[in-house]
Design a protein around this motif. Structure first.
Motif, PDB file in Angstrom:
ATOM      1  N   PHE A 122     -63.320  13.435 -28.278  1.00 28.84           N
ATOM      2  CA  PHE A 122     -64.141  12.638 -27.357  1.00 28.84           C
ATOM      3  C   PHE A 122     -64.396  11.244 -27.953  1.00 28.84           C
ATOM      4  CE2 PHE A 122     -68.548  11.213 -26.610  1.00 28.84           C
ATOM      5  CZ  PHE A 122     -68.490  10.928 -25.258  1.00 28.84           C
ATOM      6  N   ARG A 160     -74.067  17.276 -24.977  1.00 27.22           N
ATOM      7  CA  ARG A 160     -74.515  18.672 -24.987  1.00 27.22           C
ATOM      8  C   ARG A 160     -75.876  18.816 -24.295  1.00 27.22           C
ATOM      9  NH1 ARG A 160     -71.688  23.304 -27.544  1.00 27.22           N
ATOM     10  NH2 ARG A 160     -69.623  22.431 -27.733  1.00 27.22           N
ATOM     11  N   VAL A 203     -73.988  13.589 -20.123  1.00 28.08           N
ATOM     12  CA  VAL A 203     -72.827  13.552 -19.220  1.00 28.08           C
ATOM     13  C   VAL A 203     -72.149  14.918 -19.218  1.00 28.08           C
ATOM     14  CG1 VAL A 203     -72.414  11.075 -19.441  1.00 28.08           C
ATOM     15  CG2 VAL A 203     -71.265  12.633 -21.013  1.00 28.08           C
ATOM     16  N   VAL A 253     -68.530  16.667 -17.821  1.00 27.41           N
ATOM     17  CA  VAL A 253     -67.210  16.303 -17.307  1.00 27.41           C
ATOM     18  C   VAL A 253     -66.942  16.922 -15.936  1.00 27.41           C
ATOM     19  CG1 VAL A 253     -65.918  18.196 -18.403  1.00 27.41           C
ATOM     20  CG2 VAL A 253     -64.802  15.969 -17.993  1.00 27.41           C
ATOM     21  N   GLY A 302     -63.438  19.924 -39.495  1.00 25.19           N
ATOM     22  CA  GLY A 302     -62.489  19.099 -40.226  1.00 25.19           C
ATOM     23  C   GLY A 302     -61.111  18.990 -39.592  1.00 25.19           C
ATOM     24  N   ARG A 338     -56.042  17.717 -31.804  1.00 28.26           N
ATOM     25  CA  ARG A 338     -56.371  18.973 -31.130  1.00 28.26           C
ATOM     26  C   ARG A 338     -55.435  20.094 -31.539  1.00 28.26           C
ATOM     27  NH1 ARG A 338     -61.233  18.433 -28.502  1.00 28.26           N
ATOM     28  NH2 ARG A 338     -61.393  18.647 -30.761  1.00 28.26           N
TER      29      ARG A 338
HETATM   30  N1  LIG Z   1     -70.534  17.406 -21.724  1.00 30.40           N
HETATM   31  C1  LIG Z   1     -69.230  17.485 -21.558  1.00 30.40           C
HETATM   32  O1  LIG Z   1     -68.744  17.522 -20.434  1.00 30.40           O
HETATM   33  C2  LIG Z   1     -68.342  17.499 -22.773  1.00 30.40           C
HETATM   34  C3  LIG Z   1     -66.989  17.193 -22.639  1.00 30.40           C
HETATM   35  C4  LIG Z   1     -66.214  17.103 -23.808  1.00 30.40           C
HETATM   36  C5  LIG Z   1     -66.780  17.385 -25.036  1.00 30.40           C
HETATM   37  N2  LIG Z   1     -68.084  17.748 -25.105  1.00 30.40           N
HETATM   38  C6  LIG Z   1     -68.728  18.020 -26.407  1.00 30.40           C
HETATM   39  O2  LIG Z   1     -68.591  16.847 -27.193  1.00 30.40           O
HETATM   40  C7  LIG Z   1     -68.616  17.198 -28.568  1.00 30.40           C
HETATM   41  C8  LIG Z   1     -67.440  16.543 -29.272  1.00 30.40           C
HETATM   42  O3  LIG Z   1     -66.251  17.137 -28.805  1.00 30.40           O
HETATM   43  P1  LIG Z   1     -64.875  16.826 -29.531  1.00 30.40           P
HETATM   44  O4  LIG Z   1     -63.837  17.572 -28.865  1.00 30.40           O
HETATM   45  O5  LIG Z   1     -64.729  15.357 -29.736  1.00 30.40           O
HETATM   46  O6  LIG Z   1     -65.166  17.488 -30.967  1.00 30.40           O
HETATM   47  P2  LIG Z   1     -64.416  17.177 -32.321  1.00 30.40           P
HETATM   48  O7  LIG Z   1     -63.013  16.742 -32.054  1.00 30.40           O
HETATM   49  O8  LIG Z   1     -64.665  18.322 -33.222  1.00 30.40           O
HETATM   50  O9  LIG Z   1     -65.197  15.887 -32.866  1.00 30.40           O
HETATM   51  C9  LIG Z   1     -66.508  15.912 -33.327  1.00 30.40           C
HETATM   52  C10 LIG Z   1     -66.560  14.981 -34.514  1.00 30.40           C
HETATM   53  O10 LIG Z   1     -67.906  14.862 -34.985  1.00 30.40           O
HETATM   54  C11 LIG Z   1     -67.911  15.054 -36.386  1.00 30.40           C
HETATM   55  N3  LIG Z   1     -69.211  15.517 -36.832  1.00 30.40           N
HETATM   56  C12 LIG Z   1     -69.732  16.771 -36.757  1.00 30.40           C
HETATM   57  N4  LIG Z   1     -70.983  16.794 -37.256  1.00 30.40           N
HETATM   58  C13 LIG Z   1     -71.254  15.519 -37.647  1.00 30.40           C
HETATM   59  C14 LIG Z   1     -72.387  14.901 -38.238  1.00 30.40           C
HETATM   60  N5  LIG Z   1     -73.504  15.586 -38.503  1.00 30.40           N
HETATM   61  N6  LIG Z   1     -72.316  13.579 -38.498  1.00 30.40           N
HETATM   62  C15 LIG Z   1     -71.217  12.870 -38.195  1.00 30.40           C
HETATM   63  N7  LIG Z   1     -70.120  13.410 -37.658  1.00 30.40           N
HETATM   64  C16 LIG Z   1     -70.135  14.724 -37.381  1.00 30.40           C
HETATM   65  C17 LIG Z   1     -66.812  16.062 -36.631  1.00 30.40           C
HETATM   66  O11 LIG Z   1     -66.410  16.070 -37.978  1.00 30.40           O
HETATM   67  P3  LIG Z   1     -66.026  17.455 -38.719  1.00 30.40           P
HETATM   68  O12 LIG Z   1     -64.817  17.985 -38.022  1.00 30.40           O
HETATM   69  O13 LIG Z   1     -65.758  16.984 -40.110  1.00 30.40           O
HETATM   70  O14 LIG Z   1     -67.202  18.360 -38.568  1.00 30.40           O
HETATM   71  C18 LIG Z   1     -65.733  15.509 -35.683  1.00 30.40           C
HETATM   72  O15 LIG Z   1     -65.043  14.445 -36.265  1.00 30.40           O
HETATM   73  C19 LIG Z   1     -68.568  18.726 -28.604  1.00 30.40           C
HETATM   74  O16 LIG Z   1     -69.872  19.205 -28.789  1.00 30.40           O
HETATM   75  C20 LIG Z   1     -68.046  19.092 -27.223  1.00 30.40           C
HETATM   76  O17 LIG Z   1     -68.395  20.378 -26.815  1.00 30.40           O
HETATM   77  C21 LIG Z   1     -68.875  17.811 -24.003  1.00 30.40           C
END
Ligand SMILES: NC(=O)c1ccc[n+]([C@@H]2O[C@H](COP(=O)([O-])OP(=O)(O)OC[C@H]3O[C@@H](n4cnc5c(N)ncnc54)[C@H](OP(=O)(O)O)[C@@H]3O)[C@@H](O)[C@H]2O)c1
Length: 319
Positions: A160, A241, A261, A263, A309, A313
């Motif tokens: 995201f 979230r 938001v 999706v 980490g 994807r």
């Molecule tokens: N509301 C919606 O419709 C919607 C749609 C899409 C996504 N989402 C949500 O959006 C979030 C992100 O999704 P994503 O797919 O982008 O996840 P992702 O690819 O895992 O990216 C999250 C990033 O945040 C980092 N992170 C985690 N904890 C952190 C902290 N305390 N400080 C700084 N960075 C941190 C992670 O690093 P590490 O891997 O090192 O932990 C990773 O780089 C998820 O919770 C997902 O469920 C919601």
């Protein structure tokens, strides 16, 4: 017909191959022979039963998760919009419920949720785009920032956050993003103008660079109240979230707007999804795949995702 789902909610090991009935495209729908389904963090909440518990009622088993699919159109229903034909290579956002999730080799979807894959892109890579690309677009649209405004992005190395960085640059915003030391080059390569260390010091580092605070913030790392301080009085934050600033009275009092938001709101936004396709073709948005695993190894994919980490994807293959 093969799918990956759970018959009892649980940890990654609850995921296994299941057999589900064939489905057919109705009016306004198309059927995809799914070849690739991306594995997203939200899928773990479906698998564990979190979302079923929130919805109440008796869950329909097998329960199949997954919000991103890419494959080939193999059936077009009546009254579909005419853009899609049997044999087209396509990508789609899936709004899952019960056995209707993307981890299945055949799925029926509203035609509006389906667009051709970007030219030159393989199906696993294409499957990594729809859900997070649309969420990034939605977050930017909700913030209504103007060219030249400053946007902070947390979780910028993630799916995201990475798309927010890239789309924000196309929109003419100045982007300040967080990154670990290891991710700094990656986040810079996505186009961030300023990259600051992720974690506790992020707000202070943003304020050092932008003393009045930034105009907007997209909180991809779900740090909620911890990062609102980076935003200027009257600025705007999008959360992913459901966080609404409920424990941040002081920030709300200085006019910071916190907008969750979802999706789902863009689940049939064909124009936005097709624009993402064009932006990949134009090189403005890049796709990142960490690994492609056979569908039967979905449990392993969830284990790896939950360990944290992973960059790019993880994708399940149904070929
Ligand atoms: N509301 C919606 O419709 C919607 C749609 C899409 C996504 N989402 C949500 O959006 C979030 C992100 O999704 P994503 O797919 O982008 O996840 P992702 O690819 O895992 O990216 C999250 C990033 O945040 C980092 N992170 C985690 N904890 C952190 C902290 N305390 N400080 C700084 N960075 C941190 C992670 O690093 P590490 O891997 O090192 O932990 C990773 O780089 C998820 O919770 C997902 O469920 C919601």
């Amino acid at each position: 017909m093969r799918a990956v789902g759970v018959t009892e909610f649980g940890g990654p090991e609850a995921l296994h191959l299941v057999d589900v009935p064939e489905v057919h495209a109705g009016p306004g729908e198309v059927r995809l022979a799914v070849q690739a389904a991306a594995v997203n963090p939200t899928d773990t909440g479906g698998r564990s039963g979190l979302y079923a518990r929130m919805a109440g009622g008796v869950p329909e088993m097998p329960w199949i998760v997954g919000m991103d699919a890419a494959g080939v159109v193999d059936e077009v229903g009546s009254d579909a919009d005419g853009r899609l034909a049997v044999g087209d290579r396509v990508m789609a956002i899936v709004l899952p419920s019960g056995s209707h999730g993307a981890y299945r080799e055949q799925i029926v979807l509203p035609a509006a949720s389906v667009v051709p894959v970007p030219a030159g892109v393989d199906l696993p890579a294409a499957s990594s785009l729809p859900m997070n690309g649309l969420t990034a677009r939605l977050a930017l649209d909700r913030m209504e920032l103007q060219r030249g405004d400053v946007l902070a992005v947390t979780g910028a190395a993630g799916a995201f956050g990475g798309y927010v960085v890239q789309l924000a640059k196309v929109d003419g915003l100045v982007v300040v993003a967080d990154a670990s030391e290891d991710d700094t080059e990656l986040v810079r390569s996505l186009g961030a103008d300023v990259v600051l260390p992720r974690g506790e010091g992020f707000v202070a580092a943003v304020r050092e660079r932008f003393p009045d605070g930034v105009d907007g913030l997209a909180d991809g790392s779900v740090q909620n109240a911890q990062v609102l301080g980076a935003v200027r009085d009257g600025g705007v934050v999008t959360t992913v979230r459901g966080y609404r600033g409920e424990d941040a009275d002081a920030d709300l009092a200085r006019g910071v707007r916190v907008l969750p938001v979802f999706v789902r709101d863009y689940g049939q936004n064909t124009e936005a999804l097709d624009r993402l396709r064009e932006q990949v073709e134009a090189g403005q948005v890049t796709l990142r795949v960490a690994d492609v695993l056979p569908a039967a190894e979905a449990a392993e994919a969830h284990r790896r995702l939950e360990a944290g980490g992973v960059r790019g994807r993880l994708v399940l293959s149904f070929v």
